[in-house]
Design an enzyme around this catalytic site. Structure first.
Site, PDB file in Angstrom:
ATOM      1  N   ASN A  43      51.119  49.252  39.991  1.00 59.43           N
ATOM      2  CA  ASN A  43      49.956  48.366  39.965  1.00 59.43           C
ATOM      3  C   ASN A  43      50.358  46.891  39.983  1.00 59.43           C
ATOM      4  O   ASN A  43      49.556  46.031  39.618  1.00 59.43           O
ATOM      5  CB  ASN A  43      49.114  48.648  38.718  1.00 59.43           C
ATOM      6  CG  ASN A  43      48.474  50.023  38.764  1.00 59.43           C
ATOM      7  OD1 ASN A  43      48.059  50.481  39.820  1.00 59.43           O
ATOM      8  ND2 ASN A  43      48.396  50.676  37.620  1.00 59.43           N
ATOM      9  N   HIS A 129      37.485  54.613  33.125  1.00 55.52           N
ATOM     10  CA  HIS A 129      38.854  54.916  32.706  1.00 55.52           C
ATOM     11  C   HIS A 129      38.871  55.641  31.357  1.00 55.52           C
ATOM     12  O   HIS A 129      37.958  55.512  30.547  1.00 55.52           O
ATOM     13  CB  HIS A 129      39.645  53.613  32.596  1.00 55.52           C
ATOM     14  CG  HIS A 129      41.101  53.791  32.334  1.00 55.52           C
ATOM     15  ND1 HIS A 129      41.641  53.726  31.072  1.00 55.52           N
ATOM     16  CD2 HIS A 129      42.133  54.051  33.180  1.00 55.52           C
ATOM     17  CE1 HIS A 129      42.947  53.927  31.139  1.00 55.52           C
ATOM     18  NE2 HIS A 129      43.268  54.121  32.409  1.00 55.52           N
ATOM     19  N   GLU A 171      33.794  49.885  35.314  1.00 54.17           N
ATOM     20  CA  GLU A 171      34.940  49.160  35.841  1.00 54.17           C
ATOM     21  C   GLU A 171      34.440  48.291  36.993  1.00 54.17           C
ATOM     22  O   GLU A 171      33.481  48.656  37.674  1.00 54.17           O
ATOM     23  CB  GLU A 171      36.009  50.129  36.343  1.00 54.17           C
ATOM     24  CG  GLU A 171      36.579  51.031  35.262  1.00 54.17           C
ATOM     25  CD  GLU A 171      37.645  51.976  35.788  1.00 54.17           C
ATOM     26  OE1 GLU A 171      38.503  51.526  36.578  1.00 54.17           O
ATOM     27  OE2 GLU A 171      37.624  53.155  35.408  1.00 54.17           O
ATOM     28  N   SER A 175      39.572  52.668  39.342  1.00 55.16           N
ATOM     29  CA  SER A 175      41.014  52.778  39.531  1.00 55.16           C
ATOM     30  C   SER A 175      41.434  53.916  40.444  1.00 55.16           C
ATOM     31  O   SER A 175      42.455  53.820  41.127  1.00 55.16           O
ATOM     32  CB  SER A 175      41.702  52.938  38.176  1.00 55.16           C
ATOM     33  OG  SER A 175      41.217  54.082  37.484  1.00 55.16           O
ATOM     34  N   ASP A 200      35.272  46.312  32.882  1.00 57.19           N
ATOM     35  CA  ASP A 200      36.728  46.391  32.864  1.00 57.19           C
ATOM     36  C   ASP A 200      37.253  45.852  34.200  1.00 57.19           C
ATOM     37  O   ASP A 200      37.107  46.489  35.236  1.00 57.19           O
ATOM     38  CB  ASP A 200      37.150  47.853  32.651  1.00 57.19           C
ATOM     39  CG  ASP A 200      38.655  48.029  32.555  1.00 57.19           C
ATOM     40  OD1 ASP A 200      39.395  47.094  32.925  1.00 57.19           O
ATOM     41  OD2 ASP A 200      39.104  49.107  32.125  1.00 57.19           O
ATOM     42  N   HIS A 203      41.500  46.217  37.537  1.00 57.28           N
ATOM     43  CA  HIS A 203      41.917  46.305  38.941  1.00 57.28           C
ATOM     44  C   HIS A 203      41.228  45.270  39.828  1.00 57.28           C
ATOM     45  O   HIS A 203      41.432  45.270  41.038  1.00 57.28           O
ATOM     46  CB  HIS A 203      41.652  47.714  39.467  1.00 57.28           C
ATOM     47  CG  HIS A 203      42.415  48.771  38.732  1.00 57.28           C
ATOM     48  ND1 HIS A 203      43.689  49.153  39.079  1.00 57.28           N
ATOM     49  CD2 HIS A 203      42.076  49.500  37.639  1.00 57.28           C
ATOM     50  CE1 HIS A 203      44.108  50.088  38.238  1.00 57.28           C
ATOM     51  NE2 HIS A 203      43.153  50.317  37.359  1.00 57.28           N
ATOM     52  N   LYS A 235      48.925  44.660  35.360  1.00 51.15           N
ATOM     53  CA  LYS A 235      48.722  44.979  36.777  1.00 51.15           C
ATOM     54  C   LYS A 235      48.989  43.730  37.612  1.00 51.15           C
ATOM     55  O   LYS A 235      50.130  43.429  37.918  1.00 51.15           O
ATOM     56  CB  LYS A 235      47.337  45.580  36.974  1.00 51.15           C
ATOM     57  CG  LYS A 235      47.226  46.936  36.273  1.00 51.15           C
ATOM     58  CD  LYS A 235      45.896  47.585  36.414  1.00 51.15           C
ATOM     59  CE  LYS A 235      45.910  49.001  35.843  1.00 51.15           C
ATOM     60  NZ  LYS A 235      46.249  49.083  34.405  1.00 51.15           N
TER      61      LYS A 235
END
Length: 385
Positions: A43, A129, A171, A175, A200, A203, A235
């Site tokens: 990542n 997640h 998110e 992910s 979140d 990413h 990440k």
């Protein structure tokens, strides 16, 4: 044979055999310091984990502050680095304040549990997640899990609630498949029903938004008083740790109430020094975010993925777990490391190769990926219906 004649761990052997037969057995592999294959599994989206400035930032912090924080941040573990980085990242993403945790996982646990609790409702996307799933379980709130990216289902859950407080979890970039959350629509629903939106950005940071400021910033929600962000430093920033970002009163509340903050040792200074240096590089070189998406598009074309990727993640669904494991192993044998996602990380029947683009990929890297992936995917038997 009595119960006392058996080892209390005898059940593990049977469970291990079941996992092996289902293609779900996992194992640890040692990564060498100097990679021997092209890595499309990590990542490290911006290629900053080994950037000279990032390494120097970590070393300098280590030299000044030592190897660890020395205690929880409420005792001895709160350094100038912690508070300086919190404000640096908050300013970058457009949030009023931030609070550093030891990991993205503990940041999610601390934020969700502390901002919900008994007598509240938590509405969570089905693809959130594991850290958010665990946070729901620990929250002691009533939890409603909605279908993936289903805004109408979120509205229905909020409209029918009897609780005074409600929190919606998503998110920004999911992910496993790399798709974007409908943040604007979710925020509109939350505002209509007086709910808090927790996003979140693990990413999204470094990849989406102006210069990598994240999807919340991109859609115009940065600094909203009813939006809280969480993210990880492991990440795009190539380091370690987690952060919760939002209104100052949220930061104050988490310091008083988040058990994963109060009772955990503060993040190691070296990680903060590295993350701060990585953020400096991103600010100086904002084109890295666009480079990630450009390379992700190239990987998607190589794999025959029709949809243009919205993030660093390119998901190639192969079906059953054994098929995905075999494909990942064949790629590795040919000099290409890719991710392999199986249940419980993804739903049954959707095991996949998960490729992650990186800003620093070269034309030679992309060509190697093309040769290996086309050979491996071309040799696979058709997916059974």
């Amino acid at each position: 044979m009595t119960r006392t004649d058996l080892s209390p761990l005898a059940w593990l052997a049977e469970l291990e055999q079941q996992r092996r037969q289902a293609g779900l057995r996992r194992s640890l592999r040692v990564r060498p310091a100097v990679p021997t294959e092209l890595d499309l599994a990590s990542n490290d989206y911006l290629g900053l984990a080994t950037h000279p400035d990032v390494i120097a930032g970590g070393i300098e912090a280590l030299r000044i502050w030592g190897g660890g924080a020395g205690g929880s941040r409420l005792v001895t573990g709160n350094t100038e680095l912690h508070q300086r980085f919190e404000q640096q990242l908050a300013d970058f993403v457009g949030a009023p304040a931030g609070l550093v945790f030891s990991s993205g996982y503990t940041a999610n646990l601390g934020a969700v549990v502390s901002l919900s609790g008994p007598g509240s409702l938590v509405v969570s996307d089905a693809y959130c997640h594991a850290s958010l799933v665990d946070a729901c379980r620990l929250s002691k709130a009533r939890v409603v899990v909605t279908a993936h990216r289903d805004v109408e289902a979120v509205e229905q859950a909020l409209a029918g609630r009897t609780e005074d407080r409600a929190v919606v979890l998503t998110e920004s970039v999911f992910s496993a498949d790399g798709v974007l959350a409908p943040l604007r629509q979710l925020h509109e629903v939350c505002r209509r029903h007086g709910a808090l939106l927790i996003v979140d950005e693990a990413h999204g940071l470094g990849v989406r938004g102006d210069g990598g400021r994240g999807l919340v910033h991109e859609v115009g929600l940065a600094g909203s008083p009813d939006v809280v962000l969480t993210t990880t430093l492991s990440k795009a920033l190539g380091a370690q740790g987690g952060v919760v970002l939002g209104p100052p009163e949220v930061r104050d509340h988490l310091i008083d109430a988040a058990r994963t903050f109060i009772f955990d040792t503060g993040l190691a200074p070296a990680a903060l020094g590295a993350a701060s240096a990585a953020l400096d590089v991103l600010i100086a070189e904002p084109s890295r975010a666009a480079d990630v998406l450009r390379h992700a598009a190239a990987l998607a074309e190589i794999c025959g993925v029709a949809q243009q990727p919205d993030s660093a993640v390119v998901s190639v669904i192969l079906g059953d777990a054994e098929r995905a494991v075999a494909a990942a192993a064949a790629c590795l044998d040919a000099g290409l490391r890719v991710g392999c996602f199986r249940p419980p990380s993804v739903p049954a029947g959707t095991s996949r190769l998960r490729l992650t683009a990186r800003a620093t990929l070269t034309d030679e890297d992309v060509e190697l990926a093309r040769r290996v992936l086309r050979a491996v995917l071309g040799d696979l038997p058709p997916v059974s219906s």
